[in-house]
Design a protein around this motif. Structure first.
Motif, PDB file in Angstrom:
ATOM      1  N   ARG A  19       0.860  -1.189   0.000  1.00  0.00           N
ATOM      2  CA  ARG A  19       0.000   0.000   0.000  1.00  0.00           C
ATOM      3  C   ARG A  19       0.899   1.243   0.000  1.00  0.00           C
ATOM      4  NH1 ARG A  19      -5.049   1.374   0.595  1.00  0.00           N
ATOM      5  NH2 ARG A  19      -5.680   3.172   1.814  1.00  0.00           N
ATOM      6  N   GLY A  20       0.569   2.210  -0.800  1.00  0.00           N
ATOM      7  CA  GLY A  20       1.360   3.425  -0.896  1.00  0.00           C
ATOM      8  C   GLY A  20       2.512   3.319  -1.887  1.00  0.00           C
ATOM      9  N   SER A  21       2.578   2.209  -2.630  1.00  0.00           N
ATOM     10  CA  SER A  21       3.633   2.044  -3.629  1.00  0.00           C
ATOM     11  C   SER A  21       3.532   3.138  -4.673  1.00  0.00           C
ATOM     12  CB  SER A  21       3.525   0.677  -4.306  1.00  0.00           C
ATOM     13  OG  SER A  21       3.801  -0.343  -3.395  1.00  0.00           O
ATOM     14  N   LYS A  22       4.657   3.412  -5.293  1.00  0.00           N
ATOM     15  CA  LYS A  22       4.714   4.453  -6.314  1.00  0.00           C
ATOM     16  C   LYS A  22       4.972   3.833  -7.675  1.00  0.00           C
ATOM     17  CE  LYS A  22       6.540   7.684  -2.986  1.00  0.00           C
ATOM     18  NZ  LYS A  22       7.466   7.273  -1.976  1.00  0.00           N
ATOM     19  N   SER A  23       4.421   4.453  -8.699  1.00  0.00           N
ATOM     20  CA  SER A  23       4.696   4.053 -10.077  1.00  0.00           C
ATOM     21  C   SER A  23       5.566   5.113 -10.722  1.00  0.00           C
ATOM     22  CB  SER A  23       3.404   3.935 -10.890  1.00  0.00           C
ATOM     23  OG  SER A  23       2.614   2.875 -10.419  1.00  0.00           O
ATOM     24  N   VAL A  24       6.531   4.667 -11.482  1.00  0.00           N
ATOM     25  CA  VAL A  24       7.373   5.580 -12.248  1.00  0.00           C
ATOM     26  C   VAL A  24       7.094   5.313 -13.715  1.00  0.00           C
ATOM     27  CG1 VAL A  24       9.733   6.220 -12.851  1.00  0.00           C
ATOM     28  CG2 VAL A  24       9.158   5.661 -10.479  1.00  0.00           C
ATOM     29  N   VAL A  25       6.833   6.357 -14.450  1.00  0.00           N
ATOM     30  CA  VAL A  25       6.578   6.229 -15.880  1.00  0.00           C
ATOM     31  C   VAL A  25       7.757   6.846 -16.611  1.00  0.00           C
ATOM     32  CG1 VAL A  25       5.060   6.835 -17.786  1.00  0.00           C
ATOM     33  CG2 VAL A  25       4.093   6.349 -15.531  1.00  0.00           C
ATOM     34  N   ARG A  26       8.399   6.055 -17.464  1.00  0.00           N
ATOM     35  CA  ARG A  26       9.499   6.556 -18.283  1.00  0.00           C
ATOM     36  C   ARG A  26       9.059   6.400 -19.731  1.00  0.00           C
ATOM     37  NH1 ARG A  26      15.268   3.838 -17.965  1.00  0.00           N
ATOM     38  NH2 ARG A  26      14.160   2.097 -18.826  1.00  0.00           N
ATOM     39  N   VAL A  27       9.186   7.473 -20.477  1.00  0.00           N
ATOM     40  CA  VAL A  27       8.794   7.452 -21.877  1.00  0.00           C
ATOM     41  C   VAL A  27      10.050   7.582 -22.720  1.00  0.00           C
ATOM     42  CG1 VAL A  27       7.425   8.594 -23.656  1.00  0.00           C
ATOM     43  CG2 VAL A  27       6.595   8.544 -21.298  1.00  0.00           C
ATOM     44  N   ASN A  28      10.261   6.612 -23.604  1.00  0.00           N
ATOM     45  CA  ASN A  28      11.386   6.712 -24.524  1.00  0.00           C
ATOM     46  C   ASN A  28      11.008   6.008 -25.823  1.00  0.00           C
ATOM     47  OD1 ASN A  28      11.719   4.078 -23.243  1.00  0.00           O
ATOM     48  ND2 ASN A  28      13.680   3.982 -24.268  1.00  0.00           N
ATOM     49  N   ALA A  29      11.733   6.318 -26.856  1.00  0.00           N
ATOM     50  CA  ALA A  29      11.499   5.704 -28.157  1.00  0.00           C
ATOM     51  C   ALA A  29      12.556   4.632 -28.365  1.00  0.00           C
ATOM     52  CB  ALA A  29      11.590   6.749 -29.262  1.00  0.00           C
TER      53      ALA A  29
END
Length: 180
Positions: A19-29
């Motif tokens: 609970r309380g976990s974080k998501s990291v979004v990385r955008v690359n080509a």
């Protein structure tokens, strides 16, 4: 999932997430040529709380040709040695690599310019053949994290174009043809 230009990446937390976990979004080509990634907006869930991104202290700058760009690999540049090296070291990593490009500023295997010119521009040489190419816009390095390590792996195409070792060395050492 793609709806009329809208991409919704799956960001569900796994069943094992705390609970309380974080998501990291990385955008690359991941492609190795002709990549245009235009992010016009990001929509967050109502309860989402964006966090400040703290870049890693270790930062790699890779400069190269096809041996660094990943053509023919299943994941493109994401499967190439520079990307994998950055991931292994948990470092920030920028990869400027163009298949067929020489270091010296000449036309080579479909590239209108060499890396000694193109590195300092906002687009890669693949756009020379599109109607909206623009080699006049210089890259603003002040906005980049300063690399702690610079790795240059280039020269195969210079050899294929019969560039003399003296010309190659001079360009490598002086940054000749920076297009500035």
């Amino acid at each position: 999932m793609s709806l009329r230009g809208v991409n919704v990446p799956p960001l569900e937390l796994s069943a094992n997430a705390k609970r309380g976990s974080k998501s990291v979004v990385r955008v690359n080509a991941e492609g190795w040529q002709n990549n245009r990634l235009n992010v016009e907006s990001i929509v967050l869930n109502a309860d989402a709380k964006p966090l400040t991104y703290n870049p890693a202290k270790l930062a790699f700058q890779f400069i190269g040709d096809s041996l660094s760009a990943g053509p023919g690999l299943d994941n493109g540049v994401d499967g190439a040695w520079p990307f994998l090296t950055g991931e292994i070291f948990k470092a920030e990593h920028n990869i400027n690599a163009q298949p067929g490009a020489t270091l010296i500023d000449i036309e080579s295997f479909g590239n209108a310019h060499g890396v000694s010119f193109q590195f300092f521009r906002t687009e890669d040489t693949g756009y020379f053949y599109t109607s909206d190419h623009n080699f006049t816009t210089a890259w603003d390095f002040r906005r980049d994290q300063e690399p702690t390590h610079v790795i240059i792996h280039i020269g195969a195409n210079d050899a294929a174009q019969n560039i003399t070792s003296n010309a190659f060395e001079n360009t490598y050492l002086t940054g000749a043809a920076q297009g500035q």
